[in-house]
Write a protein that holds these residues in place. Structure first.
Motif, PDB file in Angstrom:
ATOM      1  N   SER A  28       7.000  16.271  52.037  1.00 39.72           N
ATOM      2  CA  SER A  28       6.491  17.565  51.559  1.00 39.72           C
ATOM      3  C   SER A  28       7.609  18.528  51.171  1.00 39.72           C
ATOM      4  CB  SER A  28       5.635  18.224  52.641  1.00 39.72           C
ATOM      5  OG  SER A  28       6.390  18.420  53.831  1.00 39.72           O
ATOM      6  N   GLY A  29       8.840  18.023  51.068  1.00 44.76           N
ATOM      7  CA  GLY A  29       9.973  18.894  50.751  1.00 44.76           C
ATOM      8  C   GLY A  29       9.843  19.570  49.405  1.00 44.76           C
ATOM      9  N   TYR A  30       9.507  18.800  48.380  1.00 49.57           N
ATOM     10  CA  TYR A  30       9.355  19.375  47.045  1.00 49.57           C
ATOM     11  C   TYR A  30       8.190  20.352  46.987  1.00 49.57           C
ATOM     12  CZ  TYR A  30      12.781  16.349  44.729  1.00 49.57           C
ATOM     13  OH  TYR A  30      13.943  15.737  44.331  1.00 49.57           O
ATOM     14  N   LEU A  31       7.126  20.054  47.684  1.00 49.81           N
ATOM     15  CA  LEU A  31       5.969  20.947  47.706  1.00 49.81           C
ATOM     16  C   LEU A  31       6.343  22.295  48.322  1.00 49.81           C
ATOM     17  CD1 LEU A  31       2.962  21.595  47.408  1.00 49.81           C
ATOM     18  CD2 LEU A  31       2.598  20.503  49.641  1.00 49.81           C
ATOM     19  N   ILE A  32       7.073  22.265  49.434  1.00 48.51           N
ATOM     20  CA  ILE A  32       7.477  23.519  50.091  1.00 48.51           C
ATOM     21  C   ILE A  32       8.366  24.341  49.153  1.00 48.51           C
ATOM     22  CG2 ILE A  32       8.814  24.468  51.996  1.00 48.51           C
ATOM     23  CD1 ILE A  32       7.872  22.093  53.676  1.00 48.51           C
ATOM     24  N   LYS A  33       9.283  23.673  48.474  1.00 44.82           N
ATOM     25  CA  LYS A  33      10.155  24.393  47.540  1.00 44.82           C
ATOM     26  C   LYS A  33       9.358  24.956  46.371  1.00 44.82           C
ATOM     27  CE  LYS A  33      14.148  21.475  48.604  1.00 44.82           C
ATOM     28  NZ  LYS A  33      15.069  20.438  48.070  1.00 44.82           N
ATOM     29  N   PHE A  34       8.428  24.188  45.847  1.00 41.25           N
ATOM     30  CA  PHE A  34       7.610  24.651  44.725  1.00 41.25           C
ATOM     31  C   PHE A  34       6.810  25.893  45.123  1.00 41.25           C
ATOM     32  CE2 PHE A  34       3.768  24.805  42.166  1.00 41.25           C
ATOM     33  CZ  PHE A  34       4.234  24.553  40.880  1.00 41.25           C
ATOM     34  N   VAL A  35       6.204  25.850  46.293  1.00 43.09           N
ATOM     35  CA  VAL A  35       5.428  27.000  46.760  1.00 43.09           C
ATOM     36  C   VAL A  35       6.341  28.209  46.996  1.00 43.09           C
ATOM     37  CG1 VAL A  35       3.990  27.869  48.639  1.00 43.09           C
ATOM     38  CG2 VAL A  35       3.615  25.562  47.749  1.00 43.09           C
ATOM     39  N   SER A  36       7.533  27.976  47.507  1.00 45.25           N
ATOM     40  CA  SER A  36       8.477  29.075  47.750  1.00 45.25           C
ATOM     41  C   SER A  36       8.916  29.726  46.450  1.00 45.25           C
ATOM     42  CB  SER A  36       9.699  28.562  48.515  1.00 45.25           C
ATOM     43  OG  SER A  36       9.328  27.994  49.758  1.00 45.25           O
ATOM     44  N   TYR A  37       9.283  28.899  45.461  1.00 46.16           N
ATOM     45  CA  TYR A  37       9.677  29.448  44.165  1.00 46.16           C
ATOM     46  C   TYR A  37       8.497  30.161  43.499  1.00 46.16           C
ATOM     47  CZ  TYR A  37      13.707  26.324  44.661  1.00 46.16           C
ATOM     48  OH  TYR A  37      14.837  25.687  45.117  1.00 46.16           O
ATOM     49  N   GLY A  38       7.311  29.576  43.651  1.00 43.12           N
ATOM     50  CA  GLY A  38       6.128  30.211  43.082  1.00 43.12           C
ATOM     51  C   GLY A  38       5.850  31.564  43.708  1.00 43.12           C
ATOM     52  N   ALA A  39       6.070  31.677  45.022  1.00 45.76           N
ATOM     53  CA  ALA A  39       5.855  32.956  45.709  1.00 45.76           C
ATOM     54  C   ALA A  39       6.835  34.014  45.213  1.00 45.76           C
ATOM     55  CB  ALA A  39       5.996  32.770  47.216  1.00 45.76           C
ATOM     56  N   ILE A  40       8.095  33.616  45.025  1.00 44.65           N
ATOM     57  CA  ILE A  40       9.081  34.548  44.481  1.00 44.65           C
ATOM     58  C   ILE A  40       8.680  34.977  43.075  1.00 44.65           C
ATOM     59  CG2 ILE A  40      11.489  34.798  43.747  1.00 44.65           C
ATOM     60  CD1 ILE A  40      12.238  32.828  45.982  1.00 44.65           C
ATOM     61  N   GLY A  41       8.269  34.014  42.270  1.00 43.84           N
ATOM     62  CA  GLY A  41       7.847  34.325  40.911  1.00 43.84           C
ATOM     63  C   GLY A  41       6.645  35.244  40.862  1.00 43.84           C
ATOM     64  N   LEU A  42       5.698  35.061  41.782  1.00 40.18           N
ATOM     65  CA  LEU A  42       4.516  35.928  41.815  1.00 40.18           C
ATOM     66  C   LEU A  42       4.876  37.360  42.198  1.00 40.18           C
ATOM     67  CD1 LEU A  42       1.888  33.539  43.440  1.00 40.18           C
ATOM     68  CD2 LEU A  42       1.896  34.377  41.088  1.00 40.18           C
ATOM     69  N   VAL A  43       5.845  37.512  43.089  1.00 42.78           N
ATOM     70  CA  VAL A  43       6.300  38.861  43.443  1.00 42.78           C
ATOM     71  C   VAL A  43       6.925  39.541  42.227  1.00 42.78           C
ATOM     72  CG1 VAL A  43       7.938  40.179  44.844  1.00 42.78           C
ATOM     73  CG2 VAL A  43       6.606  38.335  45.885  1.00 42.78           C
ATOM     74  N   VAL A  44       7.799  38.809  41.517  1.00 44.59           N
ATOM     75  CA  VAL A  44       8.419  39.361  40.309  1.00 44.59           C
ATOM     76  C   VAL A  44       7.344  39.680  39.265  1.00 44.59           C
ATOM     77  CG1 VAL A  44      10.042  38.890  38.427  1.00 44.59           C
ATOM     78  CG2 VAL A  44      10.566  38.131  40.751  1.00 44.59           C
ATOM     79  N   MET A  45       6.375  38.789  39.109  1.00 49.57           N
ATOM     80  CA  MET A  45       5.294  39.013  38.154  1.00 49.57           C
ATOM     81  C   MET A  45       4.522  40.279  38.496  1.00 49.57           C
ATOM     82  SD  MET A  45       2.053  36.532  37.194  1.00 49.57           S
ATOM     83  CE  MET A  45       1.137  36.957  38.689  1.00 49.57           C
ATOM     84  N   ARG A  46       4.237  40.503  39.768  1.00 53.98           N
ATOM     85  CA  ARG A  46       3.495  41.682  40.196  1.00 53.98           C
ATOM     86  C   ARG A  46       4.273  42.965  39.900  1.00 53.98           C
ATOM     87  NH1 ARG A  46      -0.987  44.417  40.443  1.00 53.98           N
ATOM     88  NH2 ARG A  46      -1.040  45.926  42.148  1.00 53.98           N
ATOM     89  N   VAL A  47       5.584  42.933  40.147  1.00 50.58           N
ATOM     90  CA  VAL A  47       6.414  44.114  39.891  1.00 50.58           C
ATOM     91  C   VAL A  47       6.430  44.442  38.404  1.00 50.58           C
ATOM     92  CG1 VAL A  47       8.777  45.005  39.964  1.00 50.58           C
ATOM     93  CG2 VAL A  47       7.849  43.787  41.935  1.00 50.58           C
ATOM     94  N   LEU A  48       6.627  43.429  37.560  1.00 52.90           N
ATOM     95  CA  LEU A  48       6.683  43.650  36.119  1.00 52.90           C
ATOM     96  C   LEU A  48       5.308  43.973  35.534  1.00 52.90           C
ATOM     97  CD1 LEU A  48       9.197  40.867  35.013  1.00 52.90           C
ATOM     98  CD2 LEU A  48       9.616  43.301  35.351  1.00 52.90           C
ATOM     99  N   ALA A  49       4.246  43.521  36.180  1.00 55.85           N
ATOM    100  CA  ALA A  49       2.904  43.824  35.688  1.00 55.85           C
ATOM    101  C   ALA A  49       2.564  45.305  35.827  1.00 55.85           C
ATOM    102  CB  ALA A  49       1.865  42.977  36.426  1.00 55.85           C
ATOM    103  N   ARG A  50       3.257  46.014  36.723  1.00 60.17           N
ATOM    104  CA  ARG A  50       2.985  47.438  36.927  1.00 60.17           C
ATOM    105  C   ARG A  50       3.596  48.292  35.826  1.00 60.17           C
ATOM    106  NH1 ARG A  50       1.306  48.867  42.130  1.00 60.17           N
ATOM    107  NH2 ARG A  50       2.333  50.893  41.918  1.00 60.17           N
ATOM    108  N   ASP A  51       4.878  48.127  35.561  1.00 56.83           N
ATOM    109  CA  ASP A  51       5.532  48.903  34.508  1.00 56.83           C
ATOM    110  C   ASP A  51       6.718  48.135  33.924  1.00 56.83           C
ATOM    111  OD1 ASP A  51       7.041  49.022  36.759  1.00 56.83           O
ATOM    112  OD2 ASP A  51       7.396  51.188  36.718  1.00 56.83           O
ATOM    113  N   GLY A  52       6.506  46.850  33.680  1.00 56.82           N
ATOM    114  CA  GLY A  52       7.590  45.996  33.191  1.00 56.82           C
ATOM    115  C   GLY A  52       8.059  46.341  31.797  1.00 56.82           C
TER     116      GLY A  52
END
Length: 400
Positions: A28-52
């Motif tokens: 499950s190593g790749y899965l954990i990394k994929f979910v971690s990168y996805g979580a970081i990306g979602l945070v960035v997406m949320r920030v830019l969605a406000r006033d990007g």
């Protein structure tokens, strides 16, 4: 979110068996990394969605400069990381970054800002070449020498989409496209690496033990899946047969396990992004916002199509990942950041883009559906604003 869920399931399926057989943990190593990168990306997406869009104006130039510097650093010995003969990454160990992914987004922001300030420049090739085409050409030259022909083609398609949205005449677009195609052909003929890719594309089975090995294994996986697939997790080709199964060729694993139905469902999701992105662009409040929406949408869709065509044998292998689905930290985070900008445009976000007055001698037609902004409108958007009643969105918020 559906594509991310699709990616998490298929990345786990494509990597767990080989990890277990190699004794590399629980699988499950790749899965954990994929979910971690996805979580970081979602945070960035949320920030830019406000006033990007508004924030983008303050860091377009620094972002472009940093992106060029990082791509240049890839070519420096002991700084750039070489994998399978290509130098596309910087970093060490598991913490590696692909600068060309960031460069793609930086070029979208740069091109949108430049064309929004003076949309009439698309009618003069000399005016267009000096600021925009020279920068894009330099970026393509740096990326293609990594070598990374897939990212180069993605940049070219995205730039073409921006020019079309800005109202470039068909003649000028044909001249630019013809010149770009000629340069690509010359490069492919001059470089053994690119020439081998083209040769294996024409007849991969004749080079099944060499340059055509990956394409052949992908075709075997696709053919084994049939209409409904062999079932989730039941792929055979992913186990030491199919190179780059969780990244460039994850579509082959999807086709083998979920069949034609699974591939069509995936393509439908990308079709939804294309439809929604272009609808957002049509209803955007300023030309600058519309161009960003077009650039982000074409960036995602063109990359997806390049990957799909390559895996299906309809185009040469280019090493382009499948957006939101393939494993890869750089691609996932940057693509989600781009989606944040698209969401901000959909919410009515604009930025201050100063319109440069056109010279009387070079006055050109205005982009369809857009008119010069007034002093009052400059406080809310770019150099052109949506004319009243123009387009399906009128000038307000995108529905949905």
């Amino acid at each position: 979110m559906c594509l991310l869920a699709y990616g998490a399931v298929m990345v786990y399926s494509a990597t767990s068996a080989t990890a277990l057989l190699q004794g590399s943990g629980t699988g499950s190593g790749y899965l954990i990394k994929f979910v971690s990168y996805g979580a970081i990306g979602l945070v960035v997406m949320r920030v830019l969605a406000r006033d990007g869009i508004a924030k983008a104006q303050t860091f377009v130039a620094p972002l472009l400069a940093v992106s060029f510097a990082l791509v240049l650093a890839v070519h420096i010995p002991h700084v750039g990381v070489s994998v399978n003969g290509a130098r596309r990454w910087i970093g060490a160990g598991q913490l590696q970054f692909q600068p060309s992914e960031l460069l793609k987004l930086a070029l979208v922001l740069y091109g949108a800002t430049l064309l929004a300030r003076r949309p009439e420049r698309v009618h003069d090739l000399r005016e267009l070449a000096r600021p925009l085409l020279v920068v894009v050409g330099g970026a393509c030259l740096l990326v293609v020498t990594e070598p990374d022909l897939g990212t180069t083609m993605t940049i070219a398609f995205t730039t073409a989409a921006l020019l079309v949205a800005a109202g470039i005449p068909a003649r000028n677009l044909a001249i630019i496209a013809g010149a770009a195609f000629g340069l690509i052909v010359l490069y492919a003929l001059a470089r053994p690496y690119a020439r081998a890719r083209l040769t294996s594309f024409v007849d991969p089975w004749a080079h099944a033990s060499g340059s055509g090995f990956q394409a052949v294994q992908g075709q075997i996986a696709i053919g084994s899946g049939g209409l409904f697939g062999v079932g989730p997790g039941q792929s055979v080709q992913k186990i030491f047969y199919l190179p780059e199964a969780p990244t460039d060729f994850i579509l082959a694993v999807i086709a083998e396990e979920l069949g034609v139905i699974g591939v069509c469902a995936l393509l439908f999701l990308y079709g939804l992004i294309a439809y929604a992105g272009l609808r957002v662009a049509k209803a955007a409040r300023s030309l600058h916002s519309a161009l960003i929406a077009v650039g982000v949408t074409s960036l995602i869709v063109s990359q997806a199509l390049l990957n799909v065509f390559a895996v299906l044998g309809l185009a040469p292998l280019t090493g382009v990942p499948l957006p939101f689905v393939s494993y890869g930290s750089s691609s996932l985070i940057v693509t989600l950041a781009a989606m944040g900008l698209l969401l901000n445009v959909a919410a009515g976000g604009t930025a201050h883009v100063r319109a440069v007055p056109s010279r009387p001698a070079t006055a050109a037609r205005k982009p369809a559906g857009w008119s010069r902004d007034t002093d009052e409108d400059r406080h809310s958007g770019g150099g052109y604003r949506r004319a009243r009643g123009a387009g399906a969105g009128g000038g307000g918020r995108a529905a949905g």
